[in-house]
Design a protein around this motif. Structure first.
Motif, mmCIF file in Angstrom:
data_model
loop_
_atom_site.group_PDB
_atom_site.id
_atom_site.type_symbol
_atom_site.label_atom_id
_atom_site.label_comp_id
_atom_site.label_asym_id
_atom_site.label_seq_id
_atom_site.Cartn_x
_atom_site.Cartn_y
_atom_site.Cartn_z
ATOM 1 N N ASP A 47 0.829 -1.212 0.000
ATOM 2 C CA ASP A 47 0.000 0.000 0.000
ATOM 3 C C ASP A 47 0.858 1.254 0.000
ATOM 4 O O ASP A 47 0.592 2.210 -0.745
ATOM 5 C CB ASP A 47 -0.918 0.032 1.235
ATOM 6 C CG ASP A 47 -1.973 -1.052 1.178
ATOM 7 O OD1 ASP A 47 -1.961 -1.839 0.201
ATOM 8 O OD2 ASP A 47 -2.802 -1.131 2.102
ATOM 9 N N ARG A 51 1.103 4.029 -3.003
ATOM 10 C CA ARG A 51 0.780 5.444 -2.759
ATOM 11 C C ARG A 51 1.974 6.325 -3.088
ATOM 12 O O ARG A 51 1.812 7.441 -3.609
ATOM 13 C CB ARG A 51 0.375 5.680 -1.294
ATOM 14 C CG ARG A 51 -1.102 5.642 -0.997
ATOM 15 C CD ARG A 51 -1.975 6.373 -1.967
ATOM 16 N NE ARG A 51 -1.717 7.806 -2.037
ATOM 17 C CZ ARG A 51 -2.097 8.579 -3.034
ATOM 18 N NH1 ARG A 51 -2.731 8.084 -4.066
ATOM 19 N NH2 ARG A 51 -1.833 9.866 -3.020
ATOM 20 N N PHE A 59 2.565 14.461 -9.210
ATOM 21 C CA PHE A 59 3.402 15.655 -9.257
ATOM 22 C C PHE A 59 4.291 15.726 -10.497
ATOM 23 O O PHE A 59 4.939 16.739 -10.727
ATOM 24 C CB PHE A 59 4.268 15.750 -7.987
ATOM 25 C CG PHE A 59 3.522 16.348 -6.834
ATOM 26 C CD1 PHE A 59 3.502 17.726 -6.650
ATOM 27 C CD2 PHE A 59 2.814 15.558 -5.950
ATOM 28 C CE1 PHE A 59 2.804 18.288 -5.606
ATOM 29 C CE2 PHE A 59 2.105 16.111 -4.900
ATOM 30 C CZ PHE A 59 2.105 17.483 -4.722
ATOM 31 N N TYR A 97 9.106 6.183 2.066
ATOM 32 C CA TYR A 97 7.697 5.785 2.214
ATOM 33 C C TYR A 97 7.567 4.259 2.258
ATOM 34 O O TYR A 97 6.719 3.717 2.984
ATOM 35 C CB TYR A 97 6.890 6.351 1.047
ATOM 36 C CG TYR A 97 5.425 6.610 1.333
ATOM 37 C CD1 TYR A 97 4.770 6.050 2.430
ATOM 38 C CD2 TYR A 97 4.665 7.436 0.493
ATOM 39 C CE1 TYR A 97 3.426 6.298 2.681
ATOM 40 C CE2 TYR A 97 3.327 7.689 0.747
ATOM 41 C CZ TYR A 97 2.717 7.115 1.833
ATOM 42 O OH TYR A 97 1.379 7.363 2.076
ATOM 43 N N VAL A 101 5.426 5.171 7.029
ATOM 44 C CA VAL A 101 4.612 6.322 6.639
ATOM 45 C C VAL A 101 5.347 7.624 6.975
ATOM 46 O O VAL A 101 5.328 8.583 6.200
ATOM 47 C CB VAL A 101 3.234 6.274 7.335
ATOM 48 C CG1 VAL A 101 2.446 7.536 7.045
ATOM 49 C CG2 VAL A 101 2.448 5.057 6.856
ATOM 50 N N ALA B 23 -3.883 19.331 -4.516
ATOM 51 C CA ALA B 23 -3.193 18.300 -3.723
ATOM 52 C C ALA B 23 -3.152 18.713 -2.248
ATOM 53 O O ALA B 23 -3.318 17.885 -1.342
ATOM 54 C CB ALA B 23 -1.779 18.077 -4.262
ATOM 55 N N ARG B 30 -7.498 15.165 4.546
ATOM 56 C CA ARG B 30 -6.939 14.024 5.279
ATOM 57 C C ARG B 30 -6.900 14.302 6.781
ATOM 58 O O ARG B 30 -7.314 13.477 7.596
ATOM 59 C CB ARG B 30 -5.497 13.784 4.834
ATOM 60 C CG ARG B 30 -5.312 12.692 3.840
ATOM 61 C CD ARG B 30 -3.848 12.351 3.649
ATOM 62 N NE ARG B 30 -3.696 11.610 2.418
ATOM 63 C CZ ARG B 30 -4.071 10.340 2.255
ATOM 64 N NH1 ARG B 30 -4.607 9.662 3.252
ATOM 65 N NH2 ARG B 30 -3.917 9.743 1.099
ATOM 66 N N PRO B 37 -2.377 8.321 5.810
ATOM 67 C CA PRO B 37 -1.756 7.688 4.640
ATOM 68 C C PRO B 37 -1.209 6.313 5.026
ATOM 69 O O PRO B 37 -0.773 6.158 6.177
ATOM 70 C CB PRO B 37 -0.622 8.633 4.257
ATOM 71 C CG PRO B 37 -0.811 9.877 5.051
ATOM 72 C CD PRO B 37 -1.697 9.557 6.195
ATOM 73 N N PRO B 38 -1.143 5.346 4.113
ATOM 74 C CA PRO B 38 -1.484 5.443 2.689
ATOM 75 C C PRO B 38 -2.960 5.212 2.372
ATOM 76 O O PRO B 38 -3.271 5.024 1.202
ATOM 77 C CB PRO B 38 -0.625 4.329 2.077
ATOM 78 C CG PRO B 38 -0.537 3.288 3.146
ATOM 79 C CD PRO B 38 -0.573 4.024 4.452
ATOM 80 N N VAL B 40 -6.700 5.760 1.239
ATOM 81 C CA VAL B 40 -7.293 6.779 0.371
ATOM 82 C C VAL B 40 -8.817 6.758 0.438
ATOM 83 O O VAL B 40 -9.487 7.334 -0.412
ATOM 84 C CB VAL B 40 -6.835 6.636 -1.104
ATOM 85 C CG1 VAL B 40 -5.375 7.027 -1.234
ATOM 86 C CG2 VAL B 40 -7.063 5.237 -1.615
ATOM 87 N N PHE B 50 -10.742 13.492 -2.720
ATOM 88 C CA PHE B 50 -9.662 12.717 -3.328
ATOM 89 C C PHE B 50 -9.957 12.399 -4.793
ATOM 90 O O PHE B 50 -9.104 12.545 -5.661
ATOM 91 C CB PHE B 50 -9.432 11.430 -2.530
ATOM 92 C CG PHE B 50 -8.315 10.594 -3.055
ATOM 93 C CD1 PHE B 50 -6.992 11.026 -2.954
ATOM 94 C CD2 PHE B 50 -8.563 9.374 -3.663
ATOM 95 C CE1 PHE B 50 -5.947 10.259 -3.450
ATOM 96 C CE2 PHE B 50 -7.525 8.604 -4.156
ATOM 97 C CZ PHE B 50 -6.218 9.044 -4.053
ATOM 98 N N GLN B 54 -7.950 13.401 -8.155
ATOM 99 C CA GLN B 54 -7.486 12.373 -9.081
ATOM 100 C C GLN B 54 -7.957 12.663 -10.494
ATOM 101 O O GLN B 54 -7.216 12.504 -11.463
ATOM 102 C CB GLN B 54 -7.995 10.992 -8.646
ATOM 103 C CG GLN B 54 -7.335 10.468 -7.390
ATOM 104 C CD GLN B 54 -5.845 10.229 -7.552
ATOM 105 O OE1 GLN B 54 -5.437 9.523 -8.451
ATOM 106 N NE2 GLN B 54 -5.032 10.842 -6.722
#
Lengths: 147, 147, 147
Positions: A47, A51, A59, A97, A101, B23, B30, B37-38, B40, B50, B54
């Motif tokens: 996961d 992510r 980005f 990552y 996290v 973003a 969040r 995270p991670p 979603v 989100f 996307q």
């Protein structure tokens, strides 16, 4: 002409390869944790890897836009150098990552700072070209005259 | 040379900043809904935020391609103006989607219409350049002669 | 100037339209399987369609970067031809993935091979321009002299 953007093109190709590399690491993580496509969740490590890659994907066009405007309208060498730094920050982010996290934070903040620098340079260069083009007033030429 | 694409570059940088802003809003959402995270998915509002981001990410390279071909091969000013409109449509889309699932529709349809306009201008400009380059026949020059 | 990149621009616009088409197919699959936004999972066929599109989105900026550097620094016609092949490979990938998870593999591997070709051409062209620009040594000019 080509000489004006050769370093930018080189950084772009390298960063495209880095994006491919990240996608490949996600694939490897899929195998390791047996996450069968089209699933995108499974083991926590997978996961995080997924992510991390998704964030890099989000980005990437922003980065390319900032790199090219900074390089074209401000200074190619400086923009390319910052672009190479951005790639390094993304490398730190991605591998941080995967570990944890929290591990993503250092690389992420660095990548943001570099992106802000590139965007600022691009905006400054565009602003100067605006003045030069439409008002016949170039700050850079003035500066060069004074120093 | 730089004058040919200064407006396109300005719109590109602004749209890159908008993508960063989206973003950042996801990051804020969040925190608000405590989606660590991670992950979603979580609160419905976060899910909508989100997905809105996307969708903007998915269409961003398409937008940049349409903007630059329309601006380069047809008309820079018109393409840049449409590009600014597209950013506004995406703004409506994003904030509409945060409110409700239905709220995204107006902004989304507007962004699509503008994208179709940009692509049509780009295709027309490319088509004309093709004729000019390979068949030595320029529709635009003919039109200019007649009017 | 415009003639140097007209084919690249044409392939870029076509590939942008293909990306729109993929997004539209996801929307159609949403309706068919009644997957209400912002959900992105539901029927297995929808999941595969969505992942297929997401993968195309991930690779699209990489493809554009490889296409333009190969076309600009190596050869426009060859890069555009490979770009058209890439679109075909992505078409096979997308529709293969909708059918079954295994069905994606042929198209995916082809798209990767083409991407490697484009990146190699781009890197070769950039490398040659580097030598030419900074060391005044052009391999291509030498080759042209010998043959």
């Amino acid at each position: 002409m080509a000489g004006d953007l050769i370093l930018l093109a080189a950084v772009s190709v390298l960063s495209a390869l880095q994006q491919c590399h990240f996608a490949w690491l996600v694939g490897k993580s899929r195998m390791k944790h047996k996450v069968i496509p089209p699933a995108v969740t499974g083991a926590p490590e997978f996961d995080r890897t997924f992510r991390a890659q998704q964030n890099c994907v989000e980005f990437y066009p922003i980065f390319l836009t900032a790199l090219w405007t900074a390089g074209w309208f401000f200074n190619q060498e400086l923009a390319s150098f910052l672009g190479a730094l951005y790639m390094f920050a993304r490398y730190k982010y991605f591998h941080g990552y995967i570990q944890s996290v929290k591990g993503r934070l250092t690389g992420f903040y660095w990548s943001l700072i570099i992106l802000i620098c590139l965007t600022t340079l691009g905006a400054a260069g565009i602003g100067n070209s605006f003045l030069d083009e439409y008002l016949d007033f170039s700050i850079m030429k003035k500066l060069r005259k004074w120093f």
